[in-house]
Design a protein around this motif. Structure first.
Motif, PDB file in Angstrom:
ATOM      1  N   GLU A 133      -8.067   9.488  -8.063  1.00  0.00           N
ATOM      2  CA  GLU A 133      -9.362   8.507  -7.837  1.00  0.00           C
ATOM      3  C   GLU A 133     -10.143   8.475  -9.122  1.00  0.00           C
ATOM      4  O   GLU A 133     -10.104   9.564  -9.753  1.00  0.00           O
ATOM      5  CB  GLU A 133     -10.095   8.373  -6.562  1.00  0.00           C
ATOM      6  CG  GLU A 133     -10.869  10.064  -6.377  1.00  0.00           C
ATOM      7  CD  GLU A 133     -12.167   9.895  -6.576  1.00  0.00           C
ATOM      8  OE1 GLU A 133     -12.849   8.815  -6.341  1.00  0.00           O
ATOM      9  OE2 GLU A 133     -12.780  10.368  -7.487  1.00  0.00           O
ATOM     10  N   GLU A 140       1.630  10.009  -1.484  1.00  0.00           N
ATOM     11  CA  GLU A 140       1.430   9.405  -0.092  1.00  0.00           C
ATOM     12  C   GLU A 140       3.009   8.948   0.588  1.00  0.00           C
ATOM     13  O   GLU A 140       3.867   9.050  -0.440  1.00  0.00           O
ATOM     14  CB  GLU A 140       0.585   8.059  -0.007  1.00  0.00           C
ATOM     15  CG  GLU A 140      -0.819   8.411  -0.197  1.00  0.00           C
ATOM     16  CD  GLU A 140      -1.944   7.456   0.047  1.00  0.00           C
ATOM     17  OE1 GLU A 140      -1.883   7.085   1.210  1.00  0.00           O
ATOM     18  OE2 GLU A 140      -2.078   6.495  -0.796  1.00  0.00           O
ATOM     19  N   TYR A 200     -19.612  10.275   0.185  1.00  0.00           N
ATOM     20  CA  TYR A 200     -20.538   9.004   0.600  1.00  0.00           C
ATOM     21  C   TYR A 200     -21.636   9.489   1.234  1.00  0.00           C
ATOM     22  O   TYR A 200     -21.775  10.288   1.919  1.00  0.00           O
ATOM     23  CB  TYR A 200     -19.505   7.977   1.139  1.00  0.00           C
ATOM     24  CG  TYR A 200     -18.323   7.422   0.278  1.00  0.00           C
ATOM     25  CD1 TYR A 200     -18.819   6.400  -0.741  1.00  0.00           C
ATOM     26  CD2 TYR A 200     -17.275   7.708   0.673  1.00  0.00           C
ATOM     27  CE1 TYR A 200     -18.040   5.907  -1.624  1.00  0.00           C
ATOM     28  CE2 TYR A 200     -16.159   6.772  -0.228  1.00  0.00           C
ATOM     29  CZ  TYR A 200     -16.494   6.212  -1.402  1.00  0.00           C
ATOM     30  OH  TYR A 200     -15.762   5.441  -2.093  1.00  0.00           O
TER      31      TYR A 200
HETATM   32  P1  HAM Z   1     -10.431   4.409  -2.221  1.00  0.00           P
HETATM   33  O1  HAM Z   1     -10.629   3.563  -0.955  1.00  0.00           O
HETATM   34  O2  HAM Z   1      -9.773   5.593  -1.950  1.00  0.00           O
HETATM   35  O3  HAM Z   1     -11.705   4.633  -2.803  1.00  0.00           O
HETATM   36  O4  HAM Z   1      -9.508   3.205  -2.952  1.00  0.00           O
HETATM   37  C1  HAM Z   1      -9.958   2.108  -3.512  1.00  0.00           C
HETATM   38  C2  HAM Z   1      -8.717   1.149  -3.630  1.00  0.00           C
HETATM   39  O5  HAM Z   1      -7.572   1.659  -4.117  1.00  0.00           O
HETATM   40  C3  HAM Z   1      -8.238   0.854  -2.076  1.00  0.00           C
HETATM   41  O6  HAM Z   1      -9.034  -0.209  -1.433  1.00  0.00           O
HETATM   42  C4  HAM Z   1      -6.921   0.478  -2.001  1.00  0.00           C
HETATM   43  O7  HAM Z   1      -6.620  -1.010  -2.503  1.00  0.00           O
HETATM   44  C5  HAM Z   1      -6.405   1.185  -3.418  1.00  0.00           C
HETATM   45  N1  HAM Z   1      -5.512   2.258  -3.076  1.00  0.00           N
HETATM   46  C6  HAM Z   1      -5.865   3.638  -2.495  1.00  0.00           C
HETATM   47  N2  HAM Z   1      -4.892   4.102  -2.324  1.00  0.00           N
HETATM   48  C7  HAM Z   1      -3.645   3.540  -2.721  1.00  0.00           C
HETATM   49  C8  HAM Z   1      -2.253   3.724  -2.843  1.00  0.00           C
HETATM   50  N3  HAM Z   1      -1.587   4.651  -2.359  1.00  0.00           N
HETATM   51  N4  HAM Z   1      -1.358   2.410  -3.222  1.00  0.00           N
HETATM   52  C9  HAM Z   1      -2.143   1.371  -3.563  1.00  0.00           C
HETATM   53  N5  HAM Z   1      -3.299   1.335  -3.765  1.00  0.00           N
HETATM   54  C10 HAM Z   1      -4.224   2.248  -3.236  1.00  0.00           C
HETATM   55  C11 HAM Z   1     -11.718   5.291  -4.161  1.00  0.00           C
HETATM   56  O8  HAM Z   1     -10.870   5.668  -4.647  1.00  0.00           O
HETATM   57  C12 HAM Z   1     -13.031   5.473  -4.609  1.00  0.00           C
HETATM   58  N6  HAM Z   1     -13.315   6.233  -5.871  1.00  0.00           N
HETATM   59  C13 HAM Z   1     -13.776   4.153  -4.853  1.00  0.00           C
HETATM   60  C14 HAM Z   1     -15.345   4.479  -5.391  1.00  0.00           C
HETATM   61  C15 HAM Z   1     -15.882   4.006  -6.535  1.00  0.00           C
HETATM   62  N7  HAM Z   1     -16.352   4.759  -4.412  1.00  0.00           N
HETATM   63  C16 HAM Z   1     -17.571   4.815  -5.449  1.00  0.00           C
HETATM   64  N8  HAM Z   1     -16.921   4.517  -6.490  1.00  0.00           N
END
Ligand code: HAM
Length: 405
Positions: free
Chosen positions: A80, A113, A260
């Protein structure tokens, strides 16, 4: 034959165009909100994610692409973007400046995953992070910006929000929850049994029907928030109401990352299958301090670009640029010269072989450009270029000099 790894995809036409179109417009909207573009490395020290995302989270516990590099350092591909941006913020001493900093970024993220629709091992995020602003106005600002991005692409969604409390109200709530979970432990799935010890709040994210039933009477953080968290969450809800932004308060929304505090949110879509979160984010007011910086409020979100692209209609992509073709051998070199001039300002595709007008129009359409410009014998004699606007379906002739100006 060597194939791409499982869960990793090439971004090919027509997705590539949607991808670029998304980045261009999401970046424009982020800049309108005062965010600056930054880039941080894809490879970071593993400990960065262990400390921020949390060792008990699935992302760190099960899904990291982790290895020891040639220098003996334990490194991993970022799962991330937030942790790297916070590391960069602290390393560059932005925490000492004392002013608000707003950044946006995009790029690949890696999570080992089980691949399925909407779930990849390499996927792309567009993310934003704001530092040094603890006003709940910023919570709303961030939500509005994400809403603006999704609205621009015509995407339908539900906004879910929750408050995850702070280090004052979360620990007593956690104790209460652990007591409740221990009493019903026998009926819980193995994952939830493990979570009682590692990360009890994550039980609310369990998809197991039996667990969901058992959790109906579980204590909820919403009723145990401290005054500060309660007031901040009320402010966010009231401000969203005053702006007529619809939302649902979802006490099951706990997010899969440990950093968070206070407001957390997700935008979910009913049109992309089981992996329905298009974007998620929230506040992380303790993270900068936790990673060695001065206490600085933080809040951000990330959009899953592949999930969002599945929701963009191809006709939403604005056509631009020219396709240029010759009907006559003598026109080939003219086309080449004026196409070269025109390219200083616009996208121009030049066909090196003569074709019929019909064939050129077909080729222009395939290229997805806005205009088809053609020169034949008549145009050479009159010093003109024949142009068709493929969007408005209008045709006109223009002087060669004017065309390439
Ligand atoms: P997260 O909810 O883990 O948050 O990921 C954000 C978005 O990335 C998810 O809502 C989804 O759309 C996409 N995503 C996650 N995993 C996958 C996957 N394996 N394949 C495709 N799409 C995926 C974060 O990563 C935090 N860093 C967000 C954040 C920024 N919070 C504060 N600042």
């Amino acid at each position: 034959m060597i194939n791409a790894l499982r869960g990793m995809k090439d971004i090919l036409p027509p997705q590539n165009e949607k991808f670029e179109y998304f980045i261009k417009n999401a970046s424009r909207i982020a800049k309108n909100y005062g965010f600056e573009y930054i880039e941080t490395p894809i490879l970071e020290e593993t400990v960065l994610f262990k400390r921020s995302v949390g060792e008990s989270s699935d992302i760190v516990g099960k899904e990291m692409y982790e290895f020891v590099d040639k220098g003996g350092n334990n490194v991993c591909l970022r799962p991330e973007g937030t942790a790297g941006v916070v590391r960069c913020f602290v390393q560059n001493k932005f925490d000492r400046i004392g002013s608000v900093k707003r950044f946006f970024y995009y790029g690949p993220m890696f999570r080992y995953e089980r691949p399925q629709k909407g779930r990849l091992r390499e996927f792309h995020q567009f993310g934003v992070e704001c530092f040094g602003e603890d006003s709940p106005f910023e919570d709303v600002n961030i939500i509005l910006m994400l809403k603006d991005i999704l609205d621009f692409f015509g995407i339908k969604y539900t906004l879910k929000i929750n408050s995850l409390g702070c280090d004052k109200c979360l620990p007593p709530f956690r104790d209460n929850l652990v007591k409740f979970l221990t009493d019903i432990e026998d009926g819980l799935c193995d994952d939830c049994k493990r979570r009682i010890k590692t990360n009890p709040i994550r039980v609310f994210d369990c998809k197991n029907k039996n667990c969901q039933n058992l959790l109906k009477d579980a204590p909820r953080l919403g009723s145990m928030l401290c005054d500060e968290c309660f007031e901040s969450f009320e402010f966010v809800k009231k401000t969203l109401d005053s702006l007529a932004v619809p939302y649902e308060v979802d006490s099951n929304l706990v997010r899969g990352l440990d950093y968070y505090t206070k407001t957390a949110f997700e935008f979910v879509s009913g049109d992309i299958g089981a992996q329905n979160a298009v974007a998620g984010g929230g506040r992380y007011d303790k993270l900068v301090e936790f990673l060695g910086g001065r206490a600085t409020a933080g809040i951000g979100f990330a959009i899953g670009i592949e999930r969002l692209l599945d929701l963009i209609e191809p006709d939403k992509i604005e056509k631009d640029g020219y396709y240029m073709g010759a009907l006559d051998e003598n026109a080939l070199s003219i086309i080449f010269k004026i196409g070269y001039k025109k390219r200083k300002k616009e996208k121009v595709e030049i066909a090196y072989k003569t074709k019929s007008l019909k064939a050129h129009l077909k080729a222009a359409d395939k290229k997805g450009v806005r205009y088809c410009a053609v020169i034949g014998e008549n145009e050479i004699n009159e010093g003109k270029v024949w142009v068709k606007d493929l969007l408005k379906k209008e045709e006109y002739s223009i002087d060669i000099d004017k065309f390439s100006e």
